[in-house]
Design an enzyme around this catalytic site. Structure first.
Site, PDB file in Angstrom:
ATOM      1  N   ASN A  97      -3.618  11.317 -12.873  1.00  0.00           N
ATOM      2  CA  ASN A  97      -3.247  10.271 -13.846  1.00  0.00           C
ATOM      3  C   ASN A  97      -4.468   9.526 -14.383  1.00  0.00           C
ATOM      4  O   ASN A  97      -4.556   8.310 -14.338  1.00  0.00           O
ATOM      5  CB  ASN A  97      -2.211   9.295 -13.253  1.00  0.00           C
ATOM      6  CG  ASN A  97      -2.740   8.479 -12.083  1.00  0.00           C
ATOM      7  OD1 ASN A  97      -3.682   8.881 -11.405  1.00  0.00           O
ATOM      8  ND2 ASN A  97      -2.131   7.327 -11.842  1.00  0.00           N
ATOM      9  N   ASP A 155       2.076  12.208 -10.304  1.00  0.00           N
ATOM     10  CA  ASP A 155       2.006  11.000  -9.481  1.00  0.00           C
ATOM     11  C   ASP A 155       1.742   9.740 -10.294  1.00  0.00           C
ATOM     12  O   ASP A 155       0.934   9.727 -11.216  1.00  0.00           O
ATOM     13  CB  ASP A 155       0.917  11.134  -8.414  1.00  0.00           C
ATOM     14  CG  ASP A 155       0.887   9.888  -7.542  1.00  0.00           C
ATOM     15  OD1 ASP A 155       1.913   9.591  -6.910  1.00  0.00           O
ATOM     16  OD2 ASP A 155      -0.137   9.186  -7.529  1.00  0.00           O
ATOM     17  N   ASP A 319      -3.423   7.242  -0.811  1.00  0.00           N
ATOM     18  CA  ASP A 319      -3.036   6.757  -2.145  1.00  0.00           C
ATOM     19  C   ASP A 319      -4.063   5.720  -2.633  1.00  0.00           C
ATOM     20  O   ASP A 319      -3.708   4.721  -3.267  1.00  0.00           O
ATOM     21  CB  ASP A 319      -1.621   6.169  -2.146  1.00  0.00           C
ATOM     22  CG  ASP A 319      -1.044   6.077  -3.562  1.00  0.00           C
ATOM     23  OD1 ASP A 319      -1.725   6.485  -4.524  1.00  0.00           O
ATOM     24  OD2 ASP A 319       0.092   5.576  -3.703  1.00  0.00           O
TER      25      ASP A 319
END
Ligand code: DOR
Ligand code: ZN
Length: 440
Positions: A97, A155, A319
Site C-alpha cells: 500500500n 492490506d 504490522d
C-alpha cells in the site's frame, strides 16, 4: 569463517535448545555443533564469545509497511530495513500500500532492488490482489510473482466483493501464491475508531465490533476451502477469528495466520492512556494506541496468546506502520491507524515468555520458522546449508524504549517509555554482520 561460540542456541526448526557453537562459512550456515571453538580455530577465524547469550535464527516478519515509494518522510526501504536488523529481523515482507500501489512488476522490482542496495534486512515485496488495491479488477499476479512477490494482499483494505475474492484465490492458487487478507467488513466497521466495548462507551468513541473481523475471516475461510487456495489471515485480533481459523485448520483448509505484538500486549484500555501511564505521563487519549484492527478486550488478548501457544497462529508479525507526529497529534477519531514495531517485537515476545504465557521454543518458532514456513521461504533456520541469518541476543539486558533513538524514521510506538528486557547485540544477514549494539 565466523564462529558464534558457546551460546544458548534456540532453533525450533531443528528442535535445538542448548549450548552450541554456530559456524558461518561465507553466506551459509556450516553447522551447529556441541564443541566450542578450539584454540586453533581461534587463531584463524572470527570467534564471537556468546557465553550467557542466546543465538537465534534471524526473525522473519511477514507484515511490514515501508513507505517507499511515495511517503519517504515516514520511512524508506533503507530506514525500515535498518530498523528491522536492529530488532533482530532479517527478512521482511513489504506491504504494497505504497504510492503507487505495488500492483505491477515495475514497483515490485523497484522495492526488491532498493532492499538489496540498502543491504540490511532482506526485503521481499508483496503485490496487490487488485489493481490499486481498489477491490475490483485483479492485479496481474503472474507478473507480480515473476518480479519476486512472495504473496498478494490489499492490506489496509479488505476485498469487499466475495466474487472478486473467489477469483483472486483461484488465480493465486494456480500460481501457488499465498493470499494475505486484511479481514474487515467495512459495513460493520465504518465510522468506528476503536474496539466496540466498555472502554469505547466510557470514552464516547464510536466502536468497531470484533464481528467486523470475524465475519470476513469466516467468509475467506469458506472461499479458501472452495478454491483450495493458500489463505493467510493478517493481524488476527479477535477470539472469534482464532476459533474460526483453528476449526478450519482442523478441517484441512490451507490457512495460516499471524498476530502482532501490540495485540498480545495491550487491550483497548490503552486508548485511554493506560499504556502511556505505565511508562511516561499519560494522556487522556493515546493515538499511539490506534491501529486497524484495533486493540481488543482482555479475552481476545488471551485467545491470541493461547493460539500462539497451540500453533493456530503461525507467526508473529509486527504490522510495522510508520506515521509522522502530525498524523497522530489529532483528535483520536482523525488520527491515522498504525504503530511501528520492528525494534520492539522480540522483547515484547520475550515478555510473554517471562510471564509464563508461552514456552521459549514456541515464541522463537513463531518469530522465525513459523512465518518462513507459512510463506514457503527458506529462512528462519540455522540448519546446515541454510542462508546464515542469525541474531545474538542478551536475554537479560534491560533497555528503555526511546523512539527518538530508533532507526525507523517514525516514532509512533505505543511502548515509548516502557522498560523491556532482551536486547539484540548482533545481527547477521547472509553471513554479513549488519547490526551491532554499541560496544558489542
Ligand atoms: O494500522 C494499520 N496501519 N492498519 C492497516 O491496515 C494499514 C496500516 C498502514 O498502512 O498504516
Ligand atoms: Zn498492515
Amino acid at each position: 569463517m565466523i564462529l558464534l561460540d558457546a551460546g544458548r542456541v534456540i532453533d525450533p526448526s531443528q528442535k535445538i535448545d542448548g549450548t552450541r557453537t554456530v559456524l558461518i562459512d561465507g553466506e551459509r550456515i556450516k553447522e551447529v555443533r556441541e564443541q566450542g571453538a578450539t584454540p586453533a580455530e581461534k587463531l584463524v577465524h572470527t570467534v564471537i564469545d556468546c557465553r550467557g547469550r542466546w543465538i537465534l535464527p534471524g526473525l522473519v516478519d511477514l507484515h511490514v509497511h515501508l513507505r517507499e515509494p511515495g511517503e519517504e518522510g515516514k520511512e524508506t526501504i533503507a530506514t525500515g530495513a535498518r530498523a528491522a536488523v536492529a530488532g533482530g529481523v532479517t527478512t521482511i515482507v513489504a506491504m504494497p500500500n505504497t504510492r503507487p500501489v505495488c500492483d505491477s512488476a515495475a514497483v515490485a522490482r523497484f522495492v526488491a532492488a532498493r532492499g538489496r542496495e540498502a543491504g540490511f534486512a532482506r526485503v521481499l515485496p508483496a503485490g496487490a490482489i487488485t489493481r490499486g488495491s481498489n477491490g475490483e479488477q485483479l492485479a496481474d499476479m503472474a507478473e507480480l510473482k515473476e518480479a519476486g512477490c512472495v504473496c498478494v494482499t490489499d492490506d489496509g483494505r479488505p476485498v469487499m466483493s466475495a466474487g472478486v475474492m473467489r477469483r483472486a484465490l483461484e488465480y493465486a492458487r494456480d500460481l501457488d501464491l499465498p493470499v494475505m487478507v486484511h479481514a474487515e467488513d467495512l459495513t460493520l466497521s465504518s465510522g468506528g475508531c476503536m474496539n466496540e466495548g466498555p472502554a469505547a462507551t466510557r470514552l464516547g468513541l464510536p466502536g468497531i465490533p470484533a464481528a467486523a473481523e470475524v465475519a470476513m475471516v469466516q467468509r475467506d475461510l469458506l472461499l479458501a476451502e472452495l478454491t483450495g487456495a493458500r489463505l493467510h489471515v493478517a493481524h488476527v485480533s479477535a477470539a472469534g477469528s482464532v476459533r474460526a481459523i483453528r476449526e478450519a485448520k482442523a478441517r484441512g483448509v490451507r490457512v495460516t495466520c499471524e498476530a502482532a505484538p501490540h495485540h498480545f500486549t495491550l487491550t483497548d484500555e490503552a486508548v485511554a492512556g493506560v499504556a502511556a501511564a505505565l511508562g511516561p505521563a499519560g494522556e487522556p487519549y493515546d493515538a499511539h494506541a490506534k491501529m486497524n484492527p484495533p486493540l481488543r478486550a482482555e479475552s481476545d488478548r488471551r485467545a491470541i496468546i493461547g493460539a500462539l501457544d497451540d500453533g493456530t497462529i503461525d507467526a508473529i508479525a509486527t504490522d510495522h506502520a510508520p506515521h509522522g507526529a502530525g498524523d497522530k497529534q489529532l483528535e483520536f477519531i482523525n488520527a491515522l491507524n498504525g504503530v511501528i514495531g520492528l525494534e520492539t517485537s522480540l522483547a515484547l515476545t520475550l515478555a510473554l515468555v517471562r510471564a509464563g504465557d508461552l514456552p521459549i521454543s514456541r515464541a522463537v518458532e513463531r518469530l522465525t520458522f513459523g512465518p518462513a514456513r507459512a510463506f514457503g521461504l527458506p529462512y528462519g533456520t540455522l540448519a546446515s546449508g541454510a542462508t546464515a541469518d542469525a541474531v545474538v541476543v542478551d536475554p537479560e539486558r534491560e533497555w528503555k524504549v526511546e523512539p527518538q533513538r530508533f532507526f525507523s524514521r517514525s516514532r509512533n510506538s505505543p511502548f515509548s517509555g516502557w522498560t523491556l528486557r532482551g536486547r539484540v547485540l548482533r545481527t547477521y544477514v547472509g553471513g554479513k554482520l549488519v547490526h551491532t549494539e554499541q560496544g558489542q
